[in-house]
Scaffold this motif. Structure first.
Motif, PDB file in Angstrom:
ATOM      1  N   VAL A  18       0.883  -1.173   0.000  1.00  0.00           N
ATOM      2  CA  VAL A  18       0.000   0.000   0.000  1.00  0.00           C
ATOM      3  C   VAL A  18       0.916   1.216   0.000  1.00  0.00           C
ATOM      4  N   LEU A  19       1.231   1.711  -1.170  1.00  0.00           N
ATOM      5  CA  LEU A  19       2.269   2.736  -1.326  1.00  0.00           C
ATOM      6  C   LEU A  19       1.709   4.138  -1.132  1.00  0.00           C
ATOM      7  N   GLY A  20       2.518   4.995  -0.509  1.00  0.00           N
ATOM      8  CA  GLY A  20       2.168   6.400  -0.386  1.00  0.00           C
ATOM      9  C   GLY A  20       1.143   6.708   0.681  1.00  0.00           C
ATOM     10  N   GLN A  21       0.776   5.735   1.520  1.00  0.00           N
ATOM     11  CA  GLN A  21      -0.230   5.970   2.561  1.00  0.00           C
ATOM     12  C   GLN A  21       0.299   5.500   3.924  1.00  0.00           C
ATOM     13  N   GLU A  22       1.510   5.915   4.238  1.00  0.00           N
ATOM     14  CA  GLU A  22       2.139   5.462   5.477  1.00  0.00           C
ATOM     15  C   GLU A  22       1.363   5.904   6.715  1.00  0.00           C
ATOM     16  N   ALA A  23       0.835   7.141   6.682  1.00  0.00           N
ATOM     17  CA  ALA A  23       0.099   7.656   7.843  1.00  0.00           C
ATOM     18  C   ALA A  23      -1.168   6.838   8.096  1.00  0.00           C
ATOM     19  N   MET A  24      -1.888   6.490   7.026  1.00  0.00           N
ATOM     20  CA  MET A  24      -3.104   5.701   7.193  1.00  0.00           C
ATOM     21  C   MET A  24      -2.787   4.320   7.759  1.00  0.00           C
ATOM     22  N   ILE A  25      -1.712   3.697   7.283  1.00  0.00           N
ATOM     23  CA  ILE A  25      -1.316   2.374   7.778  1.00  0.00           C
ATOM     24  C   ILE A  25      -0.988   2.446   9.261  1.00  0.00           C
ATOM     25  N   GLU A  26      -0.260   3.474   9.657  1.00  0.00           N
ATOM     26  CA  GLU A  26       0.099   3.641  11.060  1.00  0.00           C
ATOM     27  C   GLU A  26      -1.148   3.829  11.921  1.00  0.00           C
ATOM     28  N   GLU A 178       3.917  12.558  -5.344  1.00  0.00           N
ATOM     29  CA  GLU A 178       4.224  12.311  -6.756  1.00  0.00           C
ATOM     30  C   GLU A 178       5.223  11.168  -6.924  1.00  0.00           C
ATOM     31  N   LYS A 179       6.204  11.074  -6.026  1.00  0.00           N
ATOM     32  CA  LYS A 179       7.230  10.035  -6.157  1.00  0.00           C
ATOM     33  C   LYS A 179       6.654   8.637  -5.973  1.00  0.00           C
ATOM     34  N   SER A 180       5.479   8.541  -5.294  1.00  0.00           N
ATOM     35  CA  SER A 180       4.860   7.230  -5.072  1.00  0.00           C
ATOM     36  C   SER A 180       3.949   6.812  -6.215  1.00  0.00           C
ATOM     37  N   GLU A 181       3.542   7.764  -7.045  1.00  0.00           N
ATOM     38  CA  GLU A 181       2.529   7.472  -8.052  1.00  0.00           C
ATOM     39  C   GLU A 181       3.019   6.439  -9.076  1.00  0.00           C
ATOM     40  N   ARG A 182       4.248   6.595  -9.545  1.00  0.00           N
ATOM     41  CA  ARG A 182       4.784   5.640 -10.524  1.00  0.00           C
ATOM     42  C   ARG A 182       4.977   4.266  -9.878  1.00  0.00           C
ATOM     43  N   ILE A 184       3.162   2.991  -7.566  1.00  0.00           N
ATOM     44  CA  ILE A 184       1.827   2.385  -7.485  1.00  0.00           C
ATOM     45  C   ILE A 184       1.463   1.735  -8.816  1.00  0.00           C
ATOM     46  N   MET A 185       1.730   2.452  -9.885  1.00  0.00           N
ATOM     47  CA  MET A 185       1.433   1.933 -11.220  1.00  0.00           C
ATOM     48  C   MET A 185       2.197   0.640 -11.495  1.00  0.00           C
ATOM     49  N   LEU A 186       3.481   0.629 -11.156  1.00  0.00           N
ATOM     50  CA  LEU A 186       4.297  -0.560 -11.397  1.00  0.00           C
ATOM     51  C   LEU A 186       3.881  -1.727 -10.491  1.00  0.00           C
ATOM     52  N   LEU A 187       3.483  -1.409  -9.254  1.00  0.00           N
ATOM     53  CA  LEU A 187       3.051  -2.456  -8.334  1.00  0.00           C
ATOM     54  C   LEU A 187       1.791  -3.153  -8.839  1.00  0.00           C
ATOM     55  N   VAL A 188       0.813  -2.377  -9.248  1.00  0.00           N
ATOM     56  CA  VAL A 188      -0.437  -2.959  -9.744  1.00  0.00           C
ATOM     57  C   VAL A 188      -0.181  -3.748 -11.028  1.00  0.00           C
TER      58      VAL A 188
END
Length: 325
Positions: A18-26, A178-182, A184-188
Motif C-alpha cells: 500500500v504505497l504512499g499511505q504510510e500515515a493511514m497504515i500507522e 508524486e514520487k509514489s505514483e509511478r 503504485i502503477m508498477l506495483l499494480v
C-alpha cells in the motif's frame, strides 16, 4: 520476536503493498492496538479498502466487507434467526452476519439509513449483538474500519455527531506524493501478471492474534506522567471552554470534545509511543495523534463554517494556546 518488532514488520509489509499511505497504515495499526474503531475519509481510489485487506492477509484474522447501500437492513449486518426444518421438526437458529469477524470494512457508511448505521455502531460499542432475546459476543480481536466519501453527498445519510463520537479516530486520507505514483502503477502492473500468485505471502506466514494481545498489555504498561495527563485534560478543556483561551477560538467552537476524546487521546498516544519504542508518553506523542482523535468530536459554529475554518485549523490553534505543564 518481540511484539513491537512483529508489529513493525507487519507495518513494513503493508507499506510495501500500500504505497504512499504510510500515515493511514500507522493509524490502522494504532486503532488495532488501542482496541478501537476507525472512520476513514478520503476520495475514491486512495487504497482505503486495500489497506485493511492487506492487514487481513498478513495477520491471522478474518475480514468482512459490507458495502453500505440505501436498501440495506440491520439484519444484513448483525444476522438473524432463520427457520430450519428437519425430520418433521423445525427450529430457529441464529445465522451470524458479516459483523462477526475480526476485521470489518464498512464501505461508505454514510450510504445507509440511520437504522443500519445504529446497528453497526451499537455492535461496535457493546462488542455484542442481541437477536431474538439472545446475546451473541463478537470476537475478542475486533476492529471496524468505516469509510466515507467526501464528495457525492446526494442521497447520503451523514453520521450524527453522537454516533461519530464512538469512533476512536477520524482519519483523513489524501493523495499520495508524486514520487509514489509511478511505484503504485508498477506495483499494480506486477500484481496483474498471469504468473503472479499469492504463494510468496503464504510462505511468509501470518502474524498470530496473540501478538496483538501481548502488544496491548505492553501498551497498557506504558508510563504517563501527571504532567502529560494534565496536558491531555487541558487540550480537552480548551475545546469545551475556548473563551478562556482566545476570542477567535470561542467564536469557532460550538461544542467541545466529550470524555471519549480524553480516553481516545490516552489510548492512542500510548500506542503511538509504544510503536516508536518509547517507555513513556511524551507531549509530542499526544500532539502527533490529537487531530485524528479529536477532529470528529468538535462541532464548529456557523461563524467558523462561514469563514471556511476547518476543524484541523481549530485544533492547530488549540495546540498553540495550551501550554505544556
Amino acid at each position: 520476536m518481540a511484539a513491537r518488532d512483529s508489529l513493525l514488520e507487519l507495518q513494513k509489509k503493508i507499506g510495501q503493498t500500500v504505497l504512499g499511505q504510510e500515515a493511514m497504515i500507522e493509524r490502522l495499526l494504532i486503532g488495532l492496538l488501542a482496541n478501537g474503531n476507525l472512520l476513514v475519509e478520503g476520495l475514491p481510489g486512495l487504497a482505503k479498502t486495500r489497506a485493511i485487506k492487506k492487514l487481513s492477509s498478513f495477520l491471522d484474522a478474518g475480514l468482512s466487507r459490507i458495502q453500505f447501500t440505501p436498501d440495506l437492513l440491520p439484519s444484513d449486518i448483525t444476522g438473524s434467526e432463520i427457520y430450519y426444518a428437519s425430520d418433521g421438526k423445525g427450529e430457529f437458529r441464529f445465522q451470524p452476519g458479516p459483523i462477526f469477524n475480526n476485521l470489518v470494512l464498512a464501505d461508505e457508511i454514510n450510504r445507509a439509513p440511520a437504522k443500519v448505521q445504529a446497528a453497526l455502531l451499537e455492535a461496535m460499542e457493546e462488542r455484542q449483538v442481541t437477536v431474538a432475546g439472545k446475546t451473541h459476543a463478537l470476537p475478542p480481536l475486533f476492529l471496524v474500519m468505516a469509510t466515507q466519501n467526501p464528495i457525492e453527498q446526494e442521497g447520503t445519510y451523514p453520521l450524527p455527531e453522537a454516533q461519530m463520537d464512538r469512533f476512536l479516530m477520524h482519519v483523513y486520507v489524501g493523495y499520495p506524493e508524486e514520487k509514489s505514483e509511478r511505484d503504485i502503477m508498477l506495483l499494480v502492473r506486477s500484481e496483474e501478471e498471469p504468473t503472479k500468485t499469492d504463494a510468496t505471502h503464504a510462505a511468509t506466514g501470518k502474524l498470530s492474534q496473540d501478538v496483538i494481545f501481548t502488544a496491548r498489555s505492553e501498551i497498557h504498561a506504558i508510563q504517563m506522567t501527571p504532567a502529560v495527563e494534565q496536558y491531555i485534560v487541558a487540550l480537552i478543556e480548551a475545546t469545551r471552554y475556548p473563551e478562556r483561551y482566545d476570542k477567535d477560538l470561542r467564536k469557532w467552537i460550538q461544542f467541545g470534545a466529550s470524555p471519549r476524546g480524553t480516553i481516545a487521546l490516552d489510548k492512542c498516544s500510548r500506542a503511538y509511543a509504544w510503536l516508536r519504542g518509547g517507555q513513556f508518553v511524551r507531549p509530542d506523542d499526544v500532539q502527533a495523534i490529537v487531530h485524528d482523535a479529536l477532529r470528529h468530536r468538535i462541532l464548529l459554529s456557523y461563524d467558523a463554517q462561514a469563514e471556511g475554518i476547518k476543524t484541523d485549523q481549530v485544533l492547530d490553534k488549540v495546540l498553540q494556546l495550551v501550554a505544556i505543564a
